[in-house]
Enzyme design. Structure first.
Site, PDB file in Angstrom:
ATOM      1  N   ARG A   1       0.856  -1.200   0.000  1.00 21.91           N
ATOM      2  CA  ARG A   1       0.000   0.000   0.000  1.00 21.91           C
ATOM      3  C   ARG A   1       0.886   1.243   0.000  1.00 21.91           C
ATOM      4  O   ARG A   1       0.580   2.247  -0.643  1.00 21.91           O
ATOM      5  CB  ARG A   1      -0.928   0.005   1.232  1.00 21.91           C
TER       6      ARG A   1
ATOM      7  N   TYR B   1     -17.312  17.785 -13.897  1.00 18.54           N
ATOM      8  CA  TYR B   1     -17.761  16.391 -14.038  1.00 18.54           C
ATOM      9  C   TYR B   1     -18.765  16.048 -12.925  1.00 18.54           C
ATOM     10  O   TYR B   1     -18.536  16.393 -11.756  1.00 18.54           O
ATOM     11  CB  TYR B   1     -16.534  15.468 -13.990  1.00 18.54           C
TER      12      TYR B   1
ATOM     13  N   ASP C   1      -8.398  19.787 -13.335  1.00 17.42           N
ATOM     14  CA  ASP C   1      -8.697  18.430 -13.791  1.00 17.42           C
ATOM     15  C   ASP C   1      -8.440  18.431 -15.296  1.00 17.42           C
ATOM     16  O   ASP C   1      -9.204  19.012 -16.069  1.00 17.42           O
ATOM     17  CB  ASP C   1     -10.146  18.078 -13.463  1.00 17.42           C
TER      18      ASP C   1
ATOM     19  N   LYS D   1      -9.149   7.584 -18.829  1.00 21.51           N
ATOM     20  CA  LYS D   1      -9.464   8.183 -20.124  1.00 21.51           C
ATOM     21  C   LYS D   1      -8.218   8.176 -21.032  1.00 21.51           C
ATOM     22  O   LYS D   1      -7.691   7.137 -21.333  1.00 21.51           O
ATOM     23  CB  LYS D   1     -10.040   9.581 -19.896  1.00 21.51           C
TER      24      LYS D   1
HETATM   25  C1  LIG Z   1     -13.227  15.148 -16.171  1.00 24.16           C
HETATM   26  C2  LIG Z   1     -13.351  13.940 -15.303  1.00 24.16           C
HETATM   27  N1  LIG Z   1     -12.786  13.955 -14.086  1.00 24.16           N
HETATM   28  C3  LIG Z   1     -12.867  12.887 -13.259  1.00 24.16           C
HETATM   29  C4  LIG Z   1     -13.539  11.739 -13.628  1.00 24.16           C
HETATM   30  C5  LIG Z   1     -13.629  10.589 -12.666  1.00 24.16           C
HETATM   31  O1  LIG Z   1     -12.786   9.564 -13.039  1.00 24.16           O
HETATM   32  P1  LIG Z   1     -13.011   8.012 -12.693  1.00 24.16           P
HETATM   33  O2  LIG Z   1     -14.225   7.572 -13.450  1.00 24.16           O
HETATM   34  O3  LIG Z   1     -11.740   7.367 -13.130  1.00 24.16           O
HETATM   35  O4  LIG Z   1     -13.227   7.931 -11.208  1.00 24.16           O
HETATM   36  C6  LIG Z   1     -14.119  11.670 -14.896  1.00 24.16           C
HETATM   37  C7  LIG Z   1     -14.843  10.447 -15.312  1.00 24.16           C
HETATM   38  O5  LIG Z   1     -15.573  10.439 -16.289  1.00 24.16           O
HETATM   39  C8  LIG Z   1     -14.032  12.802 -15.755  1.00 24.16           C
HETATM   40  O6  LIG Z   1     -14.592  12.808 -16.981  1.00 24.16           O
END
Ligand SMILES: Cc1ncc(COP(=O)(O)O)c(C=O)c1O
Length: 379
Positions: free
Chosen positions: A46, A98, A170, A195
């Site tokens: 971990r 998001y 982000d 992604k």
């Molecule tokens: C811009 C953005 N940030 C964060 C996330 C969250 O990521 P995860 O699905 O890997 O938890 C997403 C998921 O679609 C996203 O599009």
């Protein structure tokens, strides 16, 4: 080194035990120690894992940060960033962030006396008005999902720092090939590695890249304390993904632009949202802060019925949530990714019933255009 060389080599030396060119998947939970207090820097998985360490170093260099910490998902990464806050602190957030981030902030973190104000961060005057003496963080997504609204990162960083506020970006939607927020002054960058960084729709993960000593020390502590780590196999998949990030993003961008141009010229399409089109209201900013314009676009068909017909008629485009993989995905934000956003907020940010989003993959672009052409004929 330049971007592609960093992506292929950073954090990765041939394996010291065998010379393996690819970092092995260290699928172990613990490490034998040579004697009391004597070990090779790895005690328990971990806390430390060589495969995870490699992807963390790789992504930190790719983003131009000083340290990276990998988590079990993008949301776990954003959750770790939130632990930099203390009860009573205030955060200004891009209003079209998001949905999962909004859910974490609105439904979980408000229980711990954290406050959030949502503003259109493209309007820096509104951001400045929202900042109070308790504001500690400006949390930005650019481009936004799915209407591709941009925030000027350099101006946002200057504004945040004038108020002693951290800028967190982000960067999932753009990827670091397209945009590197730390170069513009961001303090922290987050990604859902699910992604573009992984890029093949076959793992879920997240990364936080930090620049400040105090943040680096805390994030390392929290990664171990909370334990939401990225596993070795997923770390390895992301490492493999970043080796082709530059090539993939070039193709995503080329295909994205070609599809945006095709859709703009089509009589059944009312509007196209893509920062690489000169008709985009922030085209000039896009050319300044992005290298290529990526693979995300949205377009307006005018009604739910038109969107339904198109989505039922596509063959090569897969109807699915998520984004950033090599295959093209098509979705209907109002009923899929943004269904939990209240209708009046959806209307305000432009997520109408006739809006369709595409995560443009790297297939042969003529095939994608042919597929959209035949699907548009069904409307
Ligand atoms: C811009 C953005 N940030 C964060 C996330 C969250 O990521 P995860 O699905 O890997 O938890 C997403 C998921 O679609 C996203 O599009």
């Amino acid at each position: 080194m330049k971007f592609s060389s960093i992506a292929i080599h950073a954090g990765q030396e041939p394996d010291s035990a065998t010379g393996a060119v690819t970092v092995p998947i260290y699928q172990t939970s613990t490490y034998a120690q040579e004697g009391l207090g004597k070990h090779k820097g790895f005690e328990y998985a971990r806390t430390q894992n060589p495969t995870r360490l490699a992807v963390e170093r790789n992504l930190a260099e790719i983003e131009g940060g000083r340290a990276g910490y990998a988590f079990a998902s993008g949301m776990a990464a954003i959750g770790a960033i939130a632990t930099l806050l203390k009860s009573g602190d205030h955060v200004v957030v891009s209003e079209n962030t998001y949905g999962g981030t909004f859910r974490l902030f609105d439904k979980v973190l408000t229980r711990y006396q954290l406050c959030f104000t949502y503003v259109d961060t493209a309007r820096l005057d509104d951001v400045e008005r929202a900042i109070t003496s308790r504001t500690r963080m400006l949390f930005v997504e650019t481009p936004t999902n799915p209407v591709m609204r941009l925030t000027d990162l350099r101006a946002a960083a200057d504004l945040a720092h004038r108020h002693d506020v951290r800028l967190v970006v982000d960067n999932t939607f753009a990827s670091p090939y397209i945009q590197r927020p730390i170069e513009f002054g961001a303090d922290i960058v987050a990604h859902s590695t699910t992604k573009y960084l992984n890029g093949h729709s076959d793992s879920v993960g997240g990364i936080v890249i930090a620049t400040r000593d105090d943040d680096i020390e805390w994030l390392k502590f929290v990664q171990n304390a909370e334990g939401a780590i990225l596993g070795p196999f997923d770390s390895w998949l992301v490492l493999r993904g970043t080796k082709t990030l530059a090539l993939r993003m070039q193709q995503h961008s080329a295909n994205g632009l070609a599809l945006a141009q095709f859709l703009s010229a089509h009589p059944k399409v009312k509007q196209v949202f893509y920062p690489g089109l000169p008709s985009h209201p922030q085209y000039e900013l896009a050319t300044r802060q992005m290298r290529g314009f990526g693979g995300m676009l949205a377009f307006e068909l005018g009604s739910l019925e038109a969107a339904r017909r198109l989505l039922n008629a596509v063959r090569l485009h897969a109807l699915a949530e998520s984004l950033g993989g090599v295959e093209t995905l098509i979705s209907h934000p109002a009923t899929m990714t943004h269904a939990s956003v209240p209708a009046e907020t959806r209307a305000r940010i432009g997520i109408t019933d006739g809006l369709v989003r595409i995560s443009v993959g790297i297939e042969q672009v003529e095939d994608l255009i042919d597929d959209l052409d035949q699907a548009l004929a069904a409307i």
